[in-house]
Each structure stands twice: as structure tokens, then as C-alpha cells.
Design a protein around this motif. Sequence first.
Motif, PDB file in Angstrom:
ATOM      1  N   ALA A  20      28.214  35.453 -17.336  1.00 57.40           N
ATOM      2  CA  ALA A  20      27.493  36.431 -16.028  1.00 57.40           C
ATOM      3  C   ALA A  20      27.389  36.066 -14.855  1.00 57.40           C
ATOM      4  O   ALA A  20      27.422  36.894 -14.335  1.00 57.40           O
ATOM      5  N   TYR A  21      27.353  34.604 -14.627  1.00 53.61           N
ATOM      6  CA  TYR A  21      27.252  33.990 -13.567  1.00 53.61           C
ATOM      7  C   TYR A  21      28.060  33.946 -12.720  1.00 53.61           C
ATOM      8  O   TYR A  21      28.490  34.114 -11.337  1.00 53.61           O
ATOM      9  N   ALA A  22      29.581  33.640 -12.972  1.00 48.43           N
ATOM     10  CA  ALA A  22      30.259  33.306 -13.076  1.00 48.43           C
ATOM     11  C   ALA A  22      31.079  34.728 -12.103  1.00 48.43           C
ATOM     12  O   ALA A  22      31.652  35.384 -11.451  1.00 48.43           O
ATOM     13  N   ALA A  23      30.769  36.170 -12.763  1.00 46.99           N
ATOM     14  CA  ALA A  23      31.284  37.174 -12.746  1.00 46.99           C
ATOM     15  C   ALA A  23      30.219  37.916 -11.292  1.00 46.99           C
ATOM     16  O   ALA A  23      30.640  39.049 -11.228  1.00 46.99           O
ATOM     17  N   ALA A  24      28.958  37.064 -11.292  1.00 44.56           N
ATOM     18  CA  ALA A  24      27.751  38.010 -10.560  1.00 44.56           C
ATOM     19  C   ALA A  24      28.384  37.554  -9.187  1.00 44.56           C
ATOM     20  O   ALA A  24      29.064  36.513  -8.591  1.00 44.56           O
ATOM     21  N   GLN A  25      27.569  38.275  -8.040  1.00 48.70           N
ATOM     22  CA  GLN A  25      28.246  38.620  -6.595  1.00 48.70           C
ATOM     23  C   GLN A  25      27.125  37.597  -6.548  1.00 48.70           C
ATOM     24  O   GLN A  25      25.167  37.628  -6.838  1.00 48.70           O
ATOM     25  N   GLU A  26      27.127  36.673  -4.997  1.00 46.79           N
ATOM     26  CA  GLU A  26      25.803  36.459  -4.461  1.00 46.79           C
ATOM     27  C   GLU A  26      24.842  37.114  -3.726  1.00 46.79           C
ATOM     28  O   GLU A  26      24.967  38.116  -3.167  1.00 46.79           O
ATOM     29  N   PRO A  27      23.254  36.769  -3.468  1.00 43.05           N
ATOM     30  CA  PRO A  27      23.139  35.411  -3.772  1.00 43.05           C
ATOM     31  C   PRO A  27      22.880  35.470  -5.549  1.00 43.05           C
ATOM     32  O   PRO A  27      22.691  36.380  -6.234  1.00 43.05           O
ATOM     33  N   LYS A  28      23.147  34.336  -6.317  1.00 44.73           N
ATOM     34  CA  LYS A  28      22.836  34.120  -7.077  1.00 44.73           C
ATOM     35  C   LYS A  28      22.938  32.848  -7.606  1.00 44.73           C
ATOM     36  O   LYS A  28      22.707  32.025  -6.783  1.00 44.73           O
ATOM     37  N   GLU A  29      22.393  32.566  -8.987  1.00 43.08           N
ATOM     38  CA  GLU A  29      21.817  30.966  -8.831  1.00 43.08           C
ATOM     39  C   GLU A  29      21.695  30.527 -10.761  1.00 43.08           C
ATOM     40  O   GLU A  29      21.526  31.616 -11.188  1.00 43.08           O
ATOM     41  N   LEU A  30      21.975  29.700 -11.377  1.00 39.31           N
ATOM     42  CA  LEU A  30      22.330  29.116 -12.160  1.00 39.31           C
ATOM     43  C   LEU A  30      21.357  28.029 -13.504  1.00 39.31           C
ATOM     44  O   LEU A  30      21.491  27.253 -12.665  1.00 39.31           O
ATOM     45  N   MET A  31      20.684  28.176 -13.650  1.00 37.85           N
ATOM     46  CA  MET A  31      19.392  27.122 -13.743  1.00 37.85           C
ATOM     47  C   MET A  31      19.813  26.591 -15.313  1.00 37.85           C
ATOM     48  O   MET A  31      19.439  27.355 -16.093  1.00 37.85           O
ATOM     49  N   ILE A  32      20.485  25.375 -16.032  1.00 45.35           N
ATOM     50  CA  ILE A  32      20.299  24.965 -17.104  1.00 45.35           C
ATOM     51  C   ILE A  32      19.051  23.628 -17.571  1.00 45.35           C
ATOM     52  O   ILE A  32      18.756  23.414 -16.892  1.00 45.35           O
ATOM     53  N   ILE A  33      18.549  24.227 -18.518  1.00 44.70           N
ATOM     54  CA  ILE A  33      16.958  23.620 -19.098  1.00 44.70           C
ATOM     55  C   ILE A  33      17.742  22.428 -19.756  1.00 44.70           C
ATOM     56  O   ILE A  33      17.836  23.132 -21.246  1.00 44.70           O
ATOM     57  N   PRO A  34      17.470  21.074 -19.183  1.00 43.62           N
ATOM     58  CA  PRO A  34      17.789  20.333 -20.211  1.00 43.62           C
ATOM     59  C   PRO A  34      17.306  20.132 -21.797  1.00 43.62           C
ATOM     60  O   PRO A  34      16.166  19.869 -22.009  1.00 43.62           O
ATOM     61  N   GLY A  35      18.017  19.736 -22.639  1.00 45.58           N
ATOM     62  CA  GLY A  35      18.018  19.897 -23.945  1.00 45.58           C
ATOM     63  C   GLY A  35      17.291  20.948 -24.355  1.00 45.58           C
ATOM     64  O   GLY A  35      16.932  21.244 -25.616  1.00 45.58           O
ATOM     65  N   ALA A  36      16.997  22.432 -23.862  1.00 47.10           N
ATOM     66  CA  ALA A  36      16.184  23.465 -24.728  1.00 47.10           C
ATOM     67  C   ALA A  36      17.646  23.857 -25.105  1.00 47.10           C
ATOM     68  O   ALA A  36      18.446  24.662 -25.300  1.00 47.10           O
ATOM     69  N   VAL A  37      17.446  24.160 -26.690  1.00 41.87           N
ATOM     70  CA  VAL A  37      18.256  25.382 -27.216  1.00 41.87           C
ATOM     71  C   VAL A  37      17.209  26.981 -26.533  1.00 41.87           C
ATOM     72  O   VAL A  37      16.479  27.284 -26.265  1.00 41.87           O
ATOM     73  N   HIS A  38      18.129  27.463 -27.097  1.00 40.22           N
ATOM     74  CA  HIS A  38      17.966  29.315 -27.247  1.00 40.22           C
ATOM     75  C   HIS A  38      16.490  30.055 -27.244  1.00 40.22           C
ATOM     76  O   HIS A  38      15.355  30.080 -26.497  1.00 40.22           O
ATOM     77  N   THR A  39      15.827  29.592 -28.180  1.00 36.23           N
ATOM     78  CA  THR A  39      14.702  30.107 -28.805  1.00 36.23           C
ATOM     79  C   THR A  39      12.987  29.074 -27.948  1.00 36.23           C
ATOM     80  O   THR A  39      12.235  29.296 -27.960  1.00 36.23           O
ATOM     81  N   ASP A  40      13.601  27.937 -27.309  1.00 39.95           N
ATOM     82  CA  ASP A  40      12.320  27.313 -26.553  1.00 39.95           C
ATOM     83  C   ASP A  40      11.771  27.682 -25.491  1.00 39.95           C
ATOM     84  O   ASP A  40      11.461  28.197 -25.088  1.00 39.95           O
ATOM     85  N   LEU A  41      13.074  28.531 -24.775  1.00 46.95           N
ATOM     86  CA  LEU A  41      12.865  29.764 -23.702  1.00 46.95           C
ATOM     87  C   LEU A  41      12.003  30.519 -23.667  1.00 46.95           C
ATOM     88  O   LEU A  41      11.475  31.417 -23.175  1.00 46.95           O
ATOM     89  N   TYR A  42      11.207  31.006 -25.374  1.00 47.63           N
ATOM     90  CA  TYR A  42      10.578  32.116 -25.646  1.00 47.63           C
ATOM     91  C   TYR A  42       8.476  31.184 -25.310  1.00 47.63           C
ATOM     92  O   TYR A  42       8.115  32.848 -24.848  1.00 47.63           O
ATOM     93  N   ALA A  43       9.172  30.544 -25.656  1.00 48.98           N
ATOM     94  CA  ALA A  43       7.149  30.429 -26.047  1.00 48.98           C
ATOM     95  C   ALA A  43       7.321  29.107 -25.747  1.00 48.98           C
ATOM     96  O   ALA A  43       6.385  28.516 -25.615  1.00 48.98           O
ATOM     97  N   ARG A  44       7.455  28.243 -25.605  1.00 47.82           N
ATOM     98  CA  ARG A  44       7.227  26.524 -25.302  1.00 47.82           C
ATOM     99  C   ARG A  44       7.394  26.442 -24.542  1.00 47.82           C
ATOM    100  O   ARG A  44       8.228  26.076 -23.295  1.00 47.82           O
ATOM    101  N   VAL A  45       5.975  26.374 -23.008  1.00 46.65           N
ATOM    102  CA  VAL A  45       5.311  26.109 -22.202  1.00 46.65           C
ATOM    103  C   VAL A  45       5.481  25.324 -21.752  1.00 46.65           C
ATOM    104  O   VAL A  45       5.781  24.462 -20.115  1.00 46.65           O
ATOM    105  N   ASP A  46       5.999  23.669 -22.332  1.00 42.78           N
ATOM    106  CA  ASP A  46       7.041  22.342 -21.734  1.00 42.78           C
ATOM    107  C   ASP A  46       7.677  22.552 -21.247  1.00 42.78           C
ATOM    108  O   ASP A  46       8.542  21.310 -20.953  1.00 42.78           O
ATOM    109  N   VAL A  47       9.162  23.506 -21.468  1.00 40.52           N
ATOM    110  CA  VAL A  47      10.112  23.536 -21.154  1.00 40.52           C
ATOM    111  C   VAL A  47      10.759  25.084 -20.077  1.00 40.52           C
ATOM    112  O   VAL A  47      11.520  24.380 -19.261  1.00 40.52           O
ATOM    113  N   ILE A  48       9.445  25.862 -20.695  1.00 43.84           N
ATOM    114  CA  ILE A  48      10.473  27.135 -19.462  1.00 43.84           C
ATOM    115  C   ILE A  48       9.980  26.720 -18.158  1.00 43.84           C
ATOM    116  O   ILE A  48       8.385  25.759 -17.689  1.00 43.84           O
TER     117      ILE A  48
END
Length: 123
Positions: free
Chosen positions: A81-109
Motif C-alpha cells: 500500500a505504501y509503494a502504491a500511495a502518493q505523497e505525503p506518506k510515511e511507513l513506520m515498521i515497529i521493531p520486533g512486533a507481530v500483527h496482534t502486538d499493535l492491537y493492545a500492547r501499549v508498550d509497543v504501539i
Amino acid sequence: MWAINSVHGGEAQFLVDYHDYYMTPRGYHSRAVNSGNAWTITTPLSFMNMPILTYINEISPRPTLFIHGEKAHSRYFSETAYAAAQEPKELMIIPGAVHTDLYARVDVIPFEKLTEFFTTHLA
């Protein structure tokens, strides 16, 4: 390729991650589709029939922030999606996180990044 988990029984790691979220008190809800109680043979049809990236160019010039876990099996969704999107855009990859970590792990979000993004672009 998906990592295979030898601890549980050879399942792909993302299945173990989903189970650990949706089938435990962490994320279980009796009416939630992903908690295994509401899926039917036709539930995923709308996802299969929806060309998700067809209109991504219409988002621009509105800013877009993609956030994904480094170890998420679905990371390629955000990268595609990032590659297909136009500017302005930003991609943030969270080190070590799996998909479900970004649901509710407040130490990772990345709350600081979310605050910065919305403060800047919704001012």
C-alpha cells in the motif's frame, strides 16, 4: 514464508499469535468473528471481492501513515500500500512486533508517532 512454531504443533507463527490474542482473555469476545464464533463460509467473500488498492491514489494529497510490525506475517500489506500511495506518506515498521502486538500492547504501539501525525495533520 511464515515461520513455523515448533512449540505448539507446527502451526505458522501468525496462527499462534492470532490464537494467543483472539482465543484468550486478551482479545476474546463471544461475538467477535476472529474469536472463532461467527465465521461462516461466506464471511470472507467481501474481502476477496474488494480490490483494496484500486483507489489508493485518491487519498492523496491527504497524508497517510502506515504502521506495521516488523515480524507481522501481513507486513507486505502495508509495504504494498505504501509503494502504491502518493505523497505525503510515511511507513513506520515497529521493531520486533507481530500483527496482534499493535492491537493492545501499549508498550509497543507508537503513541508518540500517532499523536505527532494527528496533531500535525488534523490541526
